[in-house]
Write a protein that holds these residues in place. Structure first.
Motif, PDB file in Angstrom:
ATOM      1  N   ASP B  70       0.822  -1.206   0.000  1.00 30.33           N
ATOM      2  CA  ASP B  70       0.000   0.000   0.000  1.00 30.33           C
ATOM      3  C   ASP B  70       0.855   1.255   0.000  1.00 30.33           C
ATOM      4  O   ASP B  70       0.554   2.221  -0.675  1.00 30.33           O
ATOM      5  N   LEU B  72       4.308   3.076  -0.667  1.00 33.70           N
ATOM      6  CA  LEU B  72       5.448   2.919  -1.545  1.00 33.70           C
ATOM      7  C   LEU B  72       6.105   4.282  -1.700  1.00 33.70           C
ATOM      8  O   LEU B  72       5.424   5.285  -1.941  1.00 33.70           O
ATOM      9  N   GLY B  73       7.426   4.320  -1.526  1.00 34.93           N
ATOM     10  CA  GLY B  73       8.142   5.563  -1.803  1.00 34.93           C
ATOM     11  C   GLY B  73       8.744   5.473  -3.181  1.00 34.93           C
ATOM     12  O   GLY B  73       8.923   4.387  -3.713  1.00 34.93           O
ATOM     13  N   MET B  74       9.032   6.610  -3.766  1.00 37.09           N
ATOM     14  CA  MET B  74       9.614   6.563  -5.099  1.00 37.09           C
ATOM     15  C   MET B  74      10.501   7.783  -5.315  1.00 37.09           C
ATOM     16  O   MET B  74      10.150   8.884  -4.898  1.00 37.09           O
ATOM     17  N   LEU B  81      10.253  17.529  -6.796  1.00 33.83           N
ATOM     18  CA  LEU B  81      10.101  18.335  -5.579  1.00 33.83           C
ATOM     19  C   LEU B  81       9.240  19.552  -5.904  1.00 33.83           C
ATOM     20  O   LEU B  81       9.235  20.037  -7.034  1.00 33.83           O
ATOM     21  N   LEU B  82       8.519  20.029  -4.884  1.00 31.04           N
ATOM     22  CA  LEU B  82       7.687  21.212  -5.095  1.00 31.04           C
ATOM     23  C   LEU B  82       8.528  22.450  -4.756  1.00 31.04           C
ATOM     24  O   LEU B  82       8.966  22.610  -3.618  1.00 31.04           O
ATOM     25  N   PHE B  93       5.773  16.270   3.025  1.00 31.91           N
ATOM     26  CA  PHE B  93       4.573  16.364   2.173  1.00 31.91           C
ATOM     27  C   PHE B  93       3.789  15.055   2.083  1.00 31.91           C
ATOM     28  O   PHE B  93       2.579  15.037   2.326  1.00 31.91           O
ATOM     29  N   ALA B  94       4.505  13.967   1.771  1.00 33.20           N
ATOM     30  CA  ALA B  94       3.802  12.691   1.571  1.00 33.20           C
ATOM     31  C   ALA B  94       3.114  12.238   2.859  1.00 33.20           C
ATOM     32  O   ALA B  94       1.971  11.778   2.833  1.00 33.20           O
ATOM     33  N   ARG B  96       2.135  14.168   5.278  1.00 30.46           N
ATOM     34  CA  ARG B  96       1.019  15.074   5.547  1.00 30.46           C
ATOM     35  C   ARG B  96      -0.189  14.684   4.702  1.00 30.46           C
ATOM     36  O   ARG B  96      -1.325  14.692   5.160  1.00 30.46           O
ATOM     37  N   MET B  97       0.085  14.350   3.437  1.00 28.54           N
ATOM     38  CA  MET B  97      -1.013  14.031   2.520  1.00 28.54           C
ATOM     39  C   MET B  97      -1.670  12.706   2.855  1.00 28.54           C
ATOM     40  O   MET B  97      -2.803  12.457   2.494  1.00 28.54           O
ATOM     41  N   SER B  98      -0.912  11.819   3.563  1.00 29.93           N
ATOM     42  CA  SER B  98      -1.519  10.533   3.887  1.00 29.93           C
ATOM     43  C   SER B  98      -2.370  10.620   5.144  1.00 29.93           C
ATOM     44  O   SER B  98      -2.895   9.613   5.607  1.00 29.93           O
ATOM     45  N   GLY B  99      -2.512  11.823   5.688  1.00 31.82           N
ATOM     46  CA  GLY B  99      -3.466  12.049   6.762  1.00 31.82           C
ATOM     47  C   GLY B  99      -2.974  11.659   8.144  1.00 31.82           C
ATOM     48  O   GLY B  99      -3.778  11.428   9.037  1.00 31.82           O
ATOM     49  N   PRO B 141      11.163  11.438   0.975  1.00 30.97           N
ATOM     50  CA  PRO B 141       9.740  11.440   1.308  1.00 30.97           C
ATOM     51  C   PRO B 141       9.120  10.065   1.182  1.00 30.97           C
ATOM     52  O   PRO B 141       9.521   9.254   0.355  1.00 30.97           O
ATOM     53  N   GLY B 142       8.152   9.853   1.981  1.00 29.21           N
ATOM     54  CA  GLY B 142       7.433   8.591   2.007  1.00 29.21           C
ATOM     55  C   GLY B 142       6.508   8.697   3.188  1.00 29.21           C
ATOM     56  O   GLY B 142       6.826   9.387   4.148  1.00 29.21           O
TER      57      GLY B 142
END
Lengths: 233, 151
Positions: B70, B72-74, B81-82, B93-94, B96-99, B141-142
């Motif tokens: 489920d 996965l880092g990449m 990058l932003l 970021f990742a 944070r986005m995964s809640g 990130p991950g």
């Protein structure tokens, strides 16, 4: 702000189809031919009158779209502007004209800006499951920020041109007159120019230049500087 | 069902593109265990990146089955990058986005930054880093320390 009594406009607007009829029956042309021979008027002035009449009739019939519903497709700007004017929303009419002219300066760069988001960033959003409004809020909108700023700057520049026309309502309201013009830098420039008030004209021009310069320094330069950070390399 | 502990398994996976018509990956099967260091080597244009995209789920296989965890880092070739976020915010970021909750995000971010030795650059922006440092940020990130990474 309106200088002189607005109700006049509505009654003038309601009487509009009649006015068009009279201009189509071309009294000017008849007047021209009858008065040309006895008074011995030169043919050139006669030509000018008769050449001007059909142009005026054409302009009026295209502007009268909002009155008879059978006129079909027409410029939405004319229709909606007339709607605002008929409801005494004179400021809104000007705002609407300026808004329409500015809008595309922002929309077009933003559409182009969507192409600048790198594929890897889109893939990363996919891998990290950033979708929907979160993707829009955290990735798409910041990525578009430089384009929104550039577009706004262009729109703002165009707004200064359009405001000169937009405030002078009688240039685009059917049967309008100078008394309907809104008080603002744009109408001040036009009216001062028309009435030969050079002092007022120069003062309005100086005020406009000052305003443009100050807003450029206070708003646009910092925004442009900030937007550099949002650009993908 | 897949979970974070499921190894990556590709079963007779093929991928072809319609425009231009080309068969990039032809019936590849492989399994990568948890914690395994796996290298995919081949000449340019042989489909290595396509296989990674298939594993990450960026591309769907034409045929065959891909099983992936489920989380996965990449690491992307062009960093992904932003530019408007600091190094720290990019790393976070990742997660944070995964809640995840704020405390968990902070802890994970600190750990990631220490792992790639970029604590000193946390407040910088990606543009101010060297290419190698950017790759390090991109590698970190991950959603969680346990997530897998594909480079």
């Amino acid at each position: 702000m309106v200088r002189v009594a607005p109700p006049r406009t509505v009654s003038a607007a309601r009487e509009w189809p009649k006015a068009r009829m009279t201009s189509r029956s071309a009294p000017n042309a008849r007047q021209c031919s009858s008065s040309a021979s006895p008074a011995g008027l030169p043919a050139r002035s006669c030509h000018r009158v008769s050449a001007w009449t059909p142009w005026r009739a054409r302009w009026r019939s295209s502007a009268s779209v909002w009155a008879p519903p059978s006129q079909g497709l027409a410029s939405s700007r004319t229709t909606s502007t007339a709607f605002f004017v008929a409801n005494h929303a004179f400021e809104l009419a000007a705002v609407f004209v300026i808004f329409l002219s500015m809008l595309w300066n922002i929309v077009c760069p933003v559409i182009g800006g969507l192409q600048t988001i790198p594929d890897d960033v889109k893939s990363a959003a996919l891998v990290f499951k950033v979708r929907g409004w979160r993707k829009f809020w955290y990735i798409t909108l910041p990525a578009l920020f430089p384009f929104i700023v550039t577009g706004s700057l262009l729109a703002w520049a165009q707004g200064w041109t359009i405001v000169i026309v937009a405030e002078v309502l009688h240039t685009y309201v059917p049967n309008g007159n100078a008394s309907q013009d809104l008080l603002g830098l744009g109408s001040l420039l036009v009216d001062a120019n028309a009435q030969g008030k050079n002092g007022v004209f120069l003062a309005a021009l100086a005020a406009m230049i000052l305003l443009v310069t100050l807003l450029n320094l206070a708003v646009w330069q910092p925004l442009l500087h900030l937007s550099q950070r949002f650009r993908f390399d | 069902m897949t979970s974070a502990d499921t190894p990556i398994v590709l079963t007779r996976v093929s991928k072809s593109y319609v425009k231009p018509p080309v068969l990039v990956v032809h019936s590849v099967s492989l399994a990568i265990a948890r914690g395994e260091f796996f290298c995919l080597i081949g000449p340019s244009g042989c489909g290595k990146s396509t296989i990674i995209k298939l594993i990450a789920g960026i591309e769907a296989p034409t045929s065959g089955v891909v099983r992936r965890p489920d989380r996965l880092g990449m690491v992307f070739q062009s960093y992904a990058l932003l530019p408007w976020l600091t190094v720290r915010a990019n790393v976070a970021f990742a997660a944070r986005m995964s809640g995840l909750d704020r405390g968990h995000v902070e802890a994970t971010t600190d750990l990631h930054l220490r792992m790639v030795h970029l604590e000193a650059f946390a407040a910088r922006y990606p543009r101010e880093l060297s290419g190698g440092q950017r790759h390090s940020v991109s590698a970190s990130p991950g959603p969680s320390p346990s997530s897998r990474r594909c480079c």
